[in-house]
Motif scaffolding. Structure first.
Motif, PDB file in Angstrom:
ATOM      1  N   GLY A  42      14.836  -1.429  34.419  1.00  0.00           N
ATOM      2  CA  GLY A  42      15.820  -0.409  34.069  1.00  0.00           C
ATOM      3  C   GLY A  42      16.486   0.173  35.300  1.00  0.00           C
ATOM      4  N   SER A  43      17.741  -0.185  35.510  1.00  0.00           N
ATOM      5  CA  SER A  43      18.424   0.143  36.754  1.00  0.00           C
ATOM      6  C   SER A  43      18.327   1.608  37.146  1.00  0.00           C
ATOM      7  N   GLN A  44      18.557   2.489  36.187  1.00  0.00           N
ATOM      8  CA  GLN A  44      18.673   3.886  36.586  1.00  0.00           C
ATOM      9  C   GLN A  44      17.324   4.471  36.977  1.00  0.00           C
ATOM     10  N   TYR A  45      16.242   3.786  36.667  1.00  0.00           N
ATOM     11  CA  TYR A  45      14.930   4.293  37.078  1.00  0.00           C
ATOM     12  C   TYR A  45      14.693   4.030  38.557  1.00  0.00           C
ATOM     13  N   CYS A  46      15.358   2.987  39.089  1.00  0.00           N
ATOM     14  CA  CYS A  46      15.049   2.548  40.447  1.00  0.00           C
ATOM     15  C   CYS A  46      15.753   3.440  41.451  1.00  0.00           C
ATOM     16  N   VAL A  47      14.990   4.307  42.103  1.00  0.00           N
ATOM     17  CA  VAL A  47      15.561   5.233  43.066  1.00  0.00           C
ATOM     18  C   VAL A  47      15.850   4.486  44.368  1.00  0.00           C
ATOM     19  N   CYS A  48      14.864   3.763  44.869  1.00  0.00           N
ATOM     20  CA  CYS A  48      15.053   3.022  46.107  1.00  0.00           C
ATOM     21  C   CYS A  48      13.907   2.041  46.261  1.00  0.00           C
ATOM     22  N   ASN A  54      -9.684  -7.244  61.970  1.00  0.00           N
ATOM     23  CA  ASN A  54      -8.775  -6.091  62.140  1.00  0.00           C
ATOM     24  C   ASN A  54      -7.317  -6.557  62.030  1.00  0.00           C
ATOM     25  N   PRO A  55      -6.956  -7.110  60.875  1.00  0.00           N
ATOM     26  CA  PRO A  55      -5.631  -7.743  60.774  1.00  0.00           C
ATOM     27  C   PRO A  55      -4.485  -6.733  60.675  1.00  0.00           C
ATOM     28  N   ALA A  56      -3.348  -7.103  61.267  1.00  0.00           N
ATOM     29  CA  ALA A  56      -2.075  -6.409  61.007  1.00  0.00           C
ATOM     30  C   ALA A  56      -1.193  -7.471  60.370  1.00  0.00           C
ATOM     31  N   PHE A  57      -0.876  -7.294  59.096  1.00  0.00           N
ATOM     32  CA  PHE A  57      -0.161  -8.338  58.372  1.00  0.00           C
ATOM     33  C   PHE A  57       1.338  -8.255  58.627  1.00  0.00           C
ATOM     34  N   ALA A  58       1.957  -9.397  58.905  1.00  0.00           N
ATOM     35  CA  ALA A  58       3.409  -9.438  59.146  1.00  0.00           C
ATOM     36  C   ALA A  58       4.171  -9.324  57.829  1.00  0.00           C
ATOM     37  N   LYS A  59       3.616  -9.916  56.772  1.00  0.00           N
ATOM     38  CA  LYS A  59       4.294  -9.880  55.467  1.00  0.00           C
ATOM     39  C   LYS A  59       4.216  -8.458  54.907  1.00  0.00           C
ATOM     40  N   LYS A  60       5.348  -7.917  54.532  1.00  0.00           N
ATOM     41  CA  LYS A  60       5.406  -6.554  53.982  1.00  0.00           C
ATOM     42  C   LYS A  60       5.482  -6.619  52.459  1.00  0.00           C
ATOM     43  N   PHE A  61       4.979  -5.583  51.817  1.00  0.00           N
ATOM     44  CA  PHE A  61       5.150  -5.446  50.372  1.00  0.00           C
ATOM     45  C   PHE A  61       6.384  -4.572  50.133  1.00  0.00           C
ATOM     46  N   ILE A  62       7.290  -5.037  49.301  1.00  0.00           N
ATOM     47  CA  ILE A  62       8.465  -4.222  48.964  1.00  0.00           C
ATOM     48  C   ILE A  62       8.374  -3.865  47.486  1.00  0.00           C
ATOM     49  N   VAL A  63       8.349  -2.559  47.228  1.00  0.00           N
ATOM     50  CA  VAL A  63       8.117  -2.055  45.873  1.00  0.00           C
ATOM     51  C   VAL A  63       9.273  -1.144  45.464  1.00  0.00           C
ATOM     52  N   ASP A  64       9.709  -1.281  44.222  1.00  0.00           N
ATOM     53  CA  ASP A  64      10.709  -0.346  43.698  1.00  0.00           C
ATOM     54  C   ASP A  64      10.019   0.986  43.420  1.00  0.00           C
ATOM     55  N   TYR A  65      10.571   2.037  43.973  1.00  0.00           N
ATOM     56  CA  TYR A  65       9.983   3.367  43.822  1.00  0.00           C
ATOM     57  C   TYR A  65      10.703   4.108  42.699  1.00  0.00           C
ATOM     58  N   ASP A 110     -13.782 -14.773  48.698  1.00  0.00           N
ATOM     59  CA  ASP A 110     -14.744 -13.665  48.795  1.00  0.00           C
ATOM     60  C   ASP A 110     -14.007 -12.327  48.824  1.00  0.00           C
ATOM     61  N   PHE A 111     -14.506 -11.388  48.040  1.00  0.00           N
ATOM     62  CA  PHE A 111     -13.906 -10.052  47.912  1.00  0.00           C
ATOM     63  C   PHE A 111     -14.369  -9.183  49.079  1.00  0.00           C
ATOM     64  N   LEU A 112     -13.416  -8.510  49.754  1.00  0.00           N
ATOM     65  CA  LEU A 112     -13.762  -7.696  50.930  1.00  0.00           C
ATOM     66  C   LEU A 112     -13.592  -6.197  50.684  1.00  0.00           C
ATOM     67  N   GLY A 113     -13.174  -5.831  49.460  1.00  0.00           N
ATOM     68  CA  GLY A 113     -13.012  -4.410  49.159  1.00  0.00           C
ATOM     69  C   GLY A 113     -11.598  -4.099  48.700  1.00  0.00           C
ATOM     70  N   GLU A 114     -11.452  -2.919  48.071  1.00  0.00           N
ATOM     71  CA  GLU A 114     -10.143  -2.549  47.538  1.00  0.00           C
ATOM     72  C   GLU A 114      -9.941  -1.039  47.624  1.00  0.00           C
ATOM     73  N   PHE A 115      -8.682  -0.644  47.473  1.00  0.00           N
ATOM     74  CA  PHE A 115      -8.328   0.770  47.475  1.00  0.00           C
ATOM     75  C   PHE A 115      -7.205   0.973  46.472  1.00  0.00           C
ATOM     76  N   SER A 116      -7.340   2.002  45.617  1.00  0.00           N
ATOM     77  CA  SER A 116      -6.317   2.288  44.607  1.00  0.00           C
ATOM     78  C   SER A 116      -5.729   3.676  44.837  1.00  0.00           C
ATOM     79  N   CYS A 117      -4.427   3.810  44.570  1.00  0.00           N
ATOM     80  CA  CYS A 117      -3.769   5.111  44.681  1.00  0.00           C
ATOM     81  C   CYS A 117      -2.418   4.999  43.979  1.00  0.00           C
ATOM     82  N   THR A 118      -1.637   6.071  44.000  1.00  0.00           N
ATOM     83  CA  THR A 118      -0.283   5.976  43.454  1.00  0.00           C
ATOM     84  C   THR A 118       0.697   5.774  44.604  1.00  0.00           C
ATOM     85  N   LEU A 119       1.844   5.198  44.276  1.00  0.00           N
ATOM     86  CA  LEU A 119       2.867   4.999  45.294  1.00  0.00           C
ATOM     87  C   LEU A 119       3.347   6.353  45.825  1.00  0.00           C
TER      88      LEU A 119
END
Length: 544
Positions: free
Chosen positions: A14-20, A68-79, A105-114
């Motif tokens: 829904g276009s009008q929902y997408c702020v940025c 201690n990775p720094a990932f080059a690939k970024k996640f881009i999410v509609d806010y 193998d699972f190394l752990g996870e973290f959940s939160c809101t955008l």
């Protein structure tokens, strides 16, 4: 909650929902070591909660042998400001080449809101195991950046006479691009592919958002580092240099920019040290990657037309079992679909005058069947004022027509396509046509409809089909080219997917906005895709 894989990423809803758009950069610290002979090879997967299920949106590259990775690939999410967008970041140790997460193998996870990430800009949190306990000392850092600057930079890079790092062959060079972070440390932005066995590599051109590379500041210094790839993750440093986007933009196709790649240690040790090779900027171009919102803000109007199925299979509108029966609440599935789509689209049309057409009915006075008639019975002016006008015209016409058949779609598709074709003569991103067809079933003129849709795919036009009732909608699924490219009976392929089909029955008990989101989910990208394909910028756009 189960992890579910979706082959297509969850797009903007829904276009009008997408702020940025928000870009999320991920780093891990002190991750669990799951490998016996070496360190873990972590990658991060991003999930979003959709209807109570975690759906995978994207995943980073794998960092070989690195806790201690720094990932080059970024996640881009509609806010979406007005939605609670629950995210989950899960780290895995890659063990096989499988795409299935349970193979790793699972190394752990973290959940939160955008919202939580955006309001803090950068957060560091403990990774948790499935039982809720900490995953050793493992931490995750998530940094958010708003991608409001729509400029993108396309770089074409090469190297010459790079230092040889492998004993038995040449080097396997790749480049890493860094920008200064807020904390004064260099932050990885992009990593090129590895070019094997050469000291004169030519890397594929790549495109990144300008905000990612230099925070949109073309004068800001960036650092480029050149390495020789090693499969164990212990890449050998070849050399580095600092430059700016403004400097790199001096490169033209005929006049490449040459920059010395320096290894500071070698420079200190050797008196006659010149460099560790030359990195060549073959070309550097900044362009704008326009969004749906850019086109709308630039003045593009969405021209909305409704096509309503009045064939006999709908049942007598006076009979409560009919799909056209208007219940005591003053509604039915046809009206619900008109309201759901129309209420959103009408905001994007300045005069709010919408043509409403019917098909498959016999009309007074001679009771000839028509597959393209104005439901207000005014063929020279089929326009209704706003969604309310469509609803009134629909209710008023029901007693005056006879439901008949067959169910022919192509006349209405071709009707709207004629107007869309006229709009292309303006050679500007000024109008985009949306045809909403509401129908109860099987298409009679499938060949003609397929041909009409394939022709319409070349025009500024999208078709939304809402199927009402409980009929077999296999033909509609076929027109919606999500799984395969639609072909005309002549064999010609659709240039793009312009049909979105949704069965109303899936939304009978859902909130009203759910149908609107599902129906309009693909529309923003269809609009952008069309104008980009035609090389049409938004009407009031600034040069990059």
């Amino acid at each position: 909650m189960a992890y579910t894989m979706t082959p297509t990423p969850v797009g903007p809803v829904g276009s009008q929902y997408c702020v940025c758009k928000v870009e999320l950069s991920i780093c891990g610290q002190n991750l669990l070591d799951r490998d016996v002979t070496s360190k873990s090879d972590p990658f991060c997967v991003l999930f979003m909660e959709v209807n109570g299920k975690w759906v995978e949106l994207d995943r980073t590259e794998t960092a070989v042998n690195n806790l201690n990775p720094a990932f080059a690939k970024k996640f881009i999410v509609d806010y979406h400001f007005e939605e609670v967008q629950k995210l989950k970041f899960a780290m895995f140790d890659q063990d096989k080449s499988s795409m299935q997460l349970y193979e790793h193998d699972f190394l752990g996870e973290f959940s939160c809101t955008l919202g939580m990430i955006v309001s803090s800009k950068k957060i560091t949190r403990t990774l948790l195991l499935g039982n809720g306990k900490p995953a050793g000392k493992g931490m995750i850092t998530i940094a958010a950046q708003e991608l409001s600057d729509n400029r993108v930079i396309t770089l074409s890079m090469a190297g010459r006479k790079l230092d040889k790092k492998d004993l038995f062959g040449k080097s396997d060079p790749f480049l890493e691009f860094y920008k200064p972070g807020d904390d004064g440390k260099w932050m990885l932005v992009h990593r090129t592919e590895v070019i094997k066995y050469t000291l004169d590599p030519v890397w594929k051109p790549f495109t990144v958002p300008l905000v990612s590379l230099c925070n949109g500041d073309v004068e800001k210094l960036i650092k480029v580092m050149c390495y020789d790839y090693d499969s164990d993750g212990g890449h050998d440093f070849i050399g580095e240099f600092q430059t700016s986007v403004a400097r790199m933009c001096e490169a033209q196709d005929a006049f490449p920019l040459e920059l010395e790649c320096i290894n500071p240690k070698k420079q200190k040790k050797k008196k006659n040290y010149k460099n560790s090779g030359i990195i060549i900027v073959k070309s550097c171009k900044i362009t704008r990657d326009f969004s749906f919102l850019d086109y709308i803000l630039g003045g593009c109007q969405l021209m909305f037309t409704v096509g309503i199925d009045f064939t006999a299979s709908n049942g007598n509108p006076r009979d409560p079992s009919s799909l056209h029966y208007i219940n005591p609440m003053g509604t039915n599935e046809y009206l619900s679909a008109i309201w759901a789509v129309g209420q959103i689209i009408q905001d994007y049309d300045s005069d709010k005058m919408f043509p409403a057409l019917g098909f498959g009915a016999q009309l007074p006075p001679d009771w000839k069947v028509s597959h393209e008639f104005a439901i207000n019975f005014n063929p020279t002016n089929p326009f209704c004022s706003g969604v309310e006008g469509i609803v009134q015209a629909y209710s008023a016409c029901l007693p005056h027509i006879r439901f008949y058949g067959p169910t022919n779609f192509s006349p209405i598709v071709n009707h709207v396509a004629r107007f869309a074709a006229q709009a292309t003569q303006q050679e500007a991103a000024s109008q985009y046509f949306i045809l909403l067809i509401i129908t109860d079933g099987v298409i009679s003129d499938m060949d003609e409809t397929r041909h009409a849709v394939v022709q319409a795919s070349k025009l500024p036009m999208s078709i939304i089909i809402v199927g009402v009732g409980n009929a077999d909608f296999a033909a509609m699924e076929f027109l919606d080219g999500d799984s395969r490219v639609l072909r005309s009976y002549t064999g010609e392929e659709a240039t793009r997917d312009i049909v979105q089909f949704v069965p109303f029955r899936d939304f009978r008990n859902a909130p009203k906005e759910t149908l609107a989101k599902a129906v309009l989910a693909e529309l923003p990208q269809q609009v952008v895709q069309y104008f980009k394909h035609q090389n049409l910028p938004p009407i009031n756009s600034e040069p990059a």
